[in-house]
Scaffold this motif. Structure first.
Motif, mmCIF file in Angstrom:
data_model
loop_
_atom_site.group_PDB
_atom_site.id
_atom_site.type_symbol
_atom_site.label_atom_id
_atom_site.label_comp_id
_atom_site.label_asym_id
_atom_site.label_seq_id
_atom_site.Cartn_x
_atom_site.Cartn_y
_atom_site.Cartn_z
ATOM 1 N N PHE A 13 93.880 17.573 4.026
ATOM 2 C CA PHE A 13 94.645 16.336 3.895
ATOM 3 C C PHE A 13 94.926 15.974 2.437
ATOM 4 C CE2 PHE A 13 93.794 16.207 8.322
ATOM 5 C CZ PHE A 13 94.903 15.548 8.848
ATOM 6 N N ASP A 14 94.126 16.473 1.477
ATOM 7 C CA ASP A 14 94.491 16.333 0.062
ATOM 8 C C ASP A 14 95.822 17.038 -0.169
ATOM 9 O OD1 ASP A 14 92.226 14.901 -0.660
ATOM 10 O OD2 ASP A 14 91.122 16.696 -1.296
ATOM 11 N N HIS A 15 95.957 18.212 0.417
ATOM 12 C CA HIS A 15 97.206 18.983 0.293
ATOM 13 C C HIS A 15 98.374 18.224 0.912
ATOM 14 C CE1 HIS A 15 100.315 21.868 1.281
ATOM 15 N NE2 HIS A 15 100.045 21.697 2.558
ATOM 16 N N LEU A 16 98.169 17.668 2.086
ATOM 17 C CA LEU A 16 99.248 16.972 2.777
ATOM 18 C C LEU A 16 99.593 15.649 2.094
ATOM 19 C CD1 LEU A 16 98.151 17.599 6.473
ATOM 20 C CD2 LEU A 16 99.917 18.795 5.179
ATOM 21 N N TYR A 17 98.589 14.978 1.530
ATOM 22 C CA TYR A 17 98.793 13.673 0.914
ATOM 23 C C TYR A 17 99.655 13.766 -0.343
ATOM 24 C CZ TYR A 17 97.734 9.220 -1.322
ATOM 25 O OH TYR A 17 97.839 7.989 -1.913
ATOM 26 N N SER A 23 83.567 10.724 25.223
ATOM 27 C CA SER A 23 83.877 11.278 23.900
ATOM 28 C C SER A 23 83.993 12.795 23.937
ATOM 29 C CB SER A 23 82.795 10.852 22.900
ATOM 30 O OG SER A 23 82.848 9.465 22.702
ATOM 31 N N ASP A 24 84.484 13.319 25.053
ATOM 32 C CA ASP A 24 84.650 14.768 25.170
ATOM 33 C C ASP A 24 85.852 15.230 24.357
ATOM 34 O OD1 ASP A 24 82.568 14.706 26.957
ATOM 35 O OD2 ASP A 24 83.851 14.785 28.740
ATOM 36 N N TYR A 25 85.677 16.339 23.669
ATOM 37 C CA TYR A 25 86.792 16.941 22.930
ATOM 38 C C TYR A 25 87.684 17.718 23.886
ATOM 39 C CZ TYR A 25 84.911 15.959 18.287
ATOM 40 O OH TYR A 25 84.485 15.348 17.143
ATOM 41 N N ILE A 26 88.977 17.722 23.593
ATOM 42 C CA ILE A 26 89.920 18.545 24.339
ATOM 43 C C ILE A 26 90.675 19.414 23.329
ATOM 44 C CG2 ILE A 26 90.161 16.889 26.230
ATOM 45 C CD1 ILE A 26 92.930 16.181 25.050
ATOM 46 N N PRO A 27 91.197 20.552 23.744
ATOM 47 C CA PRO A 27 91.905 21.433 22.802
ATOM 48 C C PRO A 27 93.244 20.838 22.364
ATOM 49 C CG PRO A 27 91.930 22.368 25.017
ATOM 50 C CD PRO A 27 91.099 21.126 25.077
ATOM 51 N N ALA A 28 93.615 21.165 21.134
ATOM 52 C CA ALA A 28 94.903 20.725 20.581
ATOM 53 C C ALA A 28 95.347 21.753 19.548
ATOM 54 C CB ALA A 28 94.772 19.344 19.950
ATOM 55 N N ARG A 29 96.570 21.599 19.092
ATOM 56 C CA ARG A 29 97.112 22.470 18.052
ATOM 57 C C ARG A 29 97.681 21.587 16.951
ATOM 58 N NH1 ARG A 29 99.663 28.107 18.784
ATOM 59 N NH2 ARG A 29 97.501 28.272 19.324
ATOM 60 N N PHE A 30 97.298 21.886 15.697
ATOM 61 C CA PHE A 30 97.737 21.131 14.526
ATOM 62 C C PHE A 30 98.655 22.045 13.719
ATOM 63 C CE2 PHE A 30 97.294 19.551 10.199
ATOM 64 C CZ PHE A 30 97.329 18.180 10.368
ATOM 65 N N SER A 31 99.923 21.660 13.572
ATOM 66 C CA SER A 31 100.909 22.485 12.870
ATOM 67 C C SER A 31 101.378 21.766 11.610
ATOM 68 C CB SER A 31 102.119 22.748 13.758
ATOM 69 O OG SER A 31 101.717 23.274 14.996
ATOM 70 N N PHE A 32 101.539 22.521 10.518
ATOM 71 C CA PHE A 32 102.004 21.974 9.251
ATOM 72 C C PHE A 32 102.553 23.109 8.400
ATOM 73 C CE2 PHE A 32 97.806 23.499 8.520
ATOM 74 C CZ PHE A 32 97.747 23.901 7.191
ATOM 75 N N THR A 33 103.105 22.761 7.247
ATOM 76 C CA THR A 33 103.606 23.765 6.307
ATOM 77 C C THR A 33 102.677 23.805 5.104
ATOM 78 O OG1 THR A 33 105.862 23.325 7.024
ATOM 79 C CG2 THR A 33 105.596 24.493 4.950
ATOM 80 N N ASP A 34 102.201 24.995 4.732
ATOM 81 C CA ASP A 34 101.268 25.116 3.603
ATOM 82 C C ASP A 34 102.016 25.005 2.268
ATOM 83 O OD1 ASP A 34 102.360 27.603 2.938
ATOM 84 O OD2 ASP A 34 100.674 28.753 3.689
ATOM 85 N N PRO A 35 101.301 25.013 1.123
ATOM 86 C CA PRO A 35 101.956 24.834 -0.179
ATOM 87 C C PRO A 35 102.992 25.906 -0.504
ATOM 88 C CG PRO A 35 99.572 24.671 -0.417
ATOM 89 C CD PRO A 35 99.852 25.081 0.997
ATOM 90 N N TYR A 36 102.935 27.032 0.169
ATOM 91 C CA TYR A 36 103.867 28.135 -0.102
ATOM 92 C C TYR A 36 105.054 28.138 0.855
ATOM 93 C CZ TYR A 36 99.643 29.367 -2.556
ATOM 94 O OH TYR A 36 98.540 29.316 -3.369
ATOM 95 N N GLY A 37 105.178 27.082 1.659
ATOM 96 C CA GLY A 37 106.300 26.973 2.582
ATOM 97 C C GLY A 37 106.094 27.708 3.896
ATOM 98 N N GLN A 38 104.895 28.211 4.120
ATOM 99 C CA GLN A 38 104.598 28.961 5.342
ATOM 100 C C GLN A 38 104.123 28.023 6.454
ATOM 101 O OE1 GLN A 38 103.178 32.694 4.958
ATOM 102 N NE2 GLN A 38 102.725 32.942 7.111
#
Length: 143
Positions: free
Chosen positions: A31-35, A58-73
């Motif tokens: 989140f430092d990167h995203l901020y 408070s059970d966890y369920i699966p999820a997917r977190f998508s973003f673009t890294d500093p190199y545009g990937q």
């Protein structure tokens, strides 16, 4: 200055300098990167029905977190999420979310091992709900 005192001063100075360098050499969190970016598109994908049905536990369920890294990937991380909070868990249209990343996966991508984050979306699907989200940080500052 006596030689012993001088040596102690030099050792203390070197120790503080190295400690400072090590602290600054730590990898940033995801989140430092995203901020630090002006506009960040992040997508959180999960089964919303399973998420909302978990309001009472408070059970966890699966999820997917998508973003673009500093190199545009484009990056996609498999994570776990759960409902958090007490009052808003039951009263909000979309309750607060706890994100739980895999520490090793974060480290492999060059981020620190900070793996748990709290996410506070809007509470009510209305203009009044948006206003509450904007006022909440002010209440914490006053407190």
């Amino acid at each position: 200055m006596e030689p012993e005192s001088y040596i102690r001063t030099v050792i203390l100075t070197l120790s503080l300098t190295l400690s400072s360098l090590l602290l600054h050499a730590q990898a940033p969190s995801l989140f430092d990167h995203l901020y630090g970016r002006p506009i960040v598109k992040v997508t959180l994908t999960t089964n919303i029905n399973d998420f909302l049905e978990n309001r009472k536990n408070s059970d966890y369920i699966p999820a997917r977190f998508s973003f673009t890294d500093p190199y545009g990937q484009a990056r996609e991380l498999d994570i776990k999420i759960r409902v958090r909070g007490k009052y808003r868990r039951m009263k909000c249209d979309l309750p607060p979310i706890k994100l739980n990343f895999d520490k090793d996966e974060l480290e492999d991508l060059g981020y620190s091992r900070l793996d748990k984050y709290k996410l506070v979306p809007h509470c009510l699907a209305s203009e009044a709900g948006d206003d509450v989200v904007l006022r909440e940080p002010l209440v914490y500052q006053l407190h």
